[in-house]
Scaffold this active site. Structure first.
Site, short mmCIF file in Angstrom:
data_model
loop_
_atom_site.label_atom_id
_atom_site.label_comp_id
_atom_site.label_asym_id
_atom_site.label_seq_id
_atom_site.Cartn_x
_atom_site.Cartn_y
_atom_site.Cartn_z
N ASN A 212 0.84 -1.19 0.00
CA ASN A 212 0.00 0.00 0.00
C ASN A 212 0.88 1.24 0.00
OD1 ASN A 212 0.53 0.80 2.85
ND2 ASN A 212 -0.56 -1.11 3.31
N LYS A 339 -14.81 0.91 14.35
CA LYS A 339 -13.54 0.23 14.63
C LYS A 339 -13.14 0.42 16.09
CE LYS A 339 -8.79 -0.14 12.85
NZ LYS A 339 -7.83 0.34 11.81
#
Length: 405
Positions: A212, A339
């Site tokens: 990434n 989250k």
């Protein structure tokens, strides 16, 4: 606005040559607003960009620029300046001045005063991005860091030369924040902080991988700030090209599984874990031992899920204070709060990626969420954000652990 940390501070501002010298005028004004006394020393090159009269008007003090000022030096003026200062800030600090400071030269008033003073020294680099990344400049900066010199910035962005990159002087208010944080209390003193940073790479074959765009800058800035706040810091870094912050123990890893092993090894001796790494969610099920050749046909790649490091640490008992990150492209607060709750975190720092923020950028903006609270940190250099984030982390530690670091 007066700062309790800078009120009454005697700041000697050294201004070296470069177009960023014009920002030093506003910096003097901001320092005085914060309650500091300011005296200015201009290098000969700086005086070609800005005038002594400007700084005299803003500081309310005579400005010095020459080691050969007979009136001032009759009373050993450079020694008087060195003794007067309880902070020395060189902003902007050109490549030339950084080199001369690193090598202990005393060939003008500014470098002579620095050598003659016991005051803490801070430098705020400003130069063309190619000059900043040159090996000679990097070596000089690391030499200064090793001596305890604070390095503020530089920021990244458009430069006066028309190019873009790292090398911009931090904005005056950011410099004020950096100086105040450096002089202020050390809210993490005595604590052990574990930081993960950067991306993870998952091999497809010996040539290719899945990764990434994380640069690791945010995590490295957090590690650097944690040291400044008095913590003992261990950094687990994915594959990035960043120098290790002074005072930080570093372990380099490549894959998510390697990062998991390193984190779980360090967690038992950590008081706080800041999971700033962008850990890959998936990896190839069966990496090839040989390079995959182009066949002209499409190829399917089976992916399996990587371990969830943060969730695994969250299930430990006892466990450190947990700080996570959420990089989102949409519904930032909704996804981040989910989250936070799902993984039982003590705090989460959410940022929107894209729009010149987040990955591969020197600046960011953060939304901090914790059970029962939220705080927005406006767009700023990641080093500035790291300090603001750790102030909140220190507060959460006191609130949840009932202890003062």
């Amino acid at each position: 606005m007066t700062s309790p940390v800078l009120a009454g501070a005697r700041v000697l501002l050294g201004v070296s040559g470069g177009i960023a010298a014009y920002k030093a005028a506003d910096l003097v004004r901001r320092l005085r607003e914060a309650g500091a006394e300011v005296r200015v020393v201009l290098t000969e090159s700086a005086a070609r960009f800005v005038t002594a009269l400007t700084f005299q008007a803003l500081s309310g003090q005579p400005v010095r620029s020459s080691l050969w000022d007979e009136a001032a030096e009759a009373a050993m003026g450079h020694i008087e300046l060195a003794r007067w200062a309880d902070e020395i800030l060189v902003a902007p600090a050109s490549a030339d001045v950084l080199a001369r400071l690193a090598h202990g030269q005393a060939n003008d008033l500014l470098t002579t005063v620095v050598l003659a003073s016991t005051a803490p020294l801070s430098v705020a680099p400003a130069m063309n991005h190619q000059m900043w990344t040159h090996a000679a400049t990097r070596a000089n900066v690391e030499t200064l860091r090793a001596r305890g010199v604070r390095v503020f910035g530089p920021a990244s962005g458009a430069q006066a030369c028309g190019e873009t990159g790292e090398g911009r002087l931090l904005e005056p208010l950011d410099l004020i924040a950096e100086l105040a944080a450096a002089r202020g209390p050390r809210p993490l003193a005595g604590l052990r902080v574990l930081v993960s940073a950067g991306p993870t790479f998952e091999d497809i074959d010996p040539v290719r991988f899945i990764g990434n765009r994380s640069s690791g800058r945010m995590g490295f800035a957090i590690a650097e700030a944690a040291v400044a706040f008095g913590a003992e810091v261990e950094l687990v870094a994915g594959p990035v090209a960043l120098p290790t912050p002074t005072g930080v123990r570093r372990r380099d890893v490549r894959s998510a599984r390697e990062m998991r092993e390193a984190v779980l090894t360090a967690v038992p001796s950590s008081d706080i874990f800041v999971s700033a790494a962008a850990v890959g969610d998936y990896r190839p099920a069966e990496p090839s031992a040989l390079k995959l050749k182009k066949t002209g046909a499409s190829r399917a790649l089976e992916l399996v899920q990587n371990p969830d490091i943060l969730a695994e640490v969250g299930r430990l008992a006892p466990r450190p204070l947990l700080v996570g990150f959420a990089a989102e492209t949409d519904d930032l607060e909704l996804h981040a709060r989910d989250k936070l709750e799902r993984k039982g975190l003590d705090l989460i720092a959410a940022n929107r990626v894209g729009e010149n923020l987040g990955f591969e950028c020197a600046e960011n903006a953060l939304l901090l969420l914790w059970p029962g609270g939220r705080e927005e940190l406006a767009q700023a250099d990641k080093r500035v954000l790291a300090r603001a984030l750790l102030q909140r982390v220190a507060a959460r530690y006191r609130e949840t652990r009932g202890a003062t670091p």
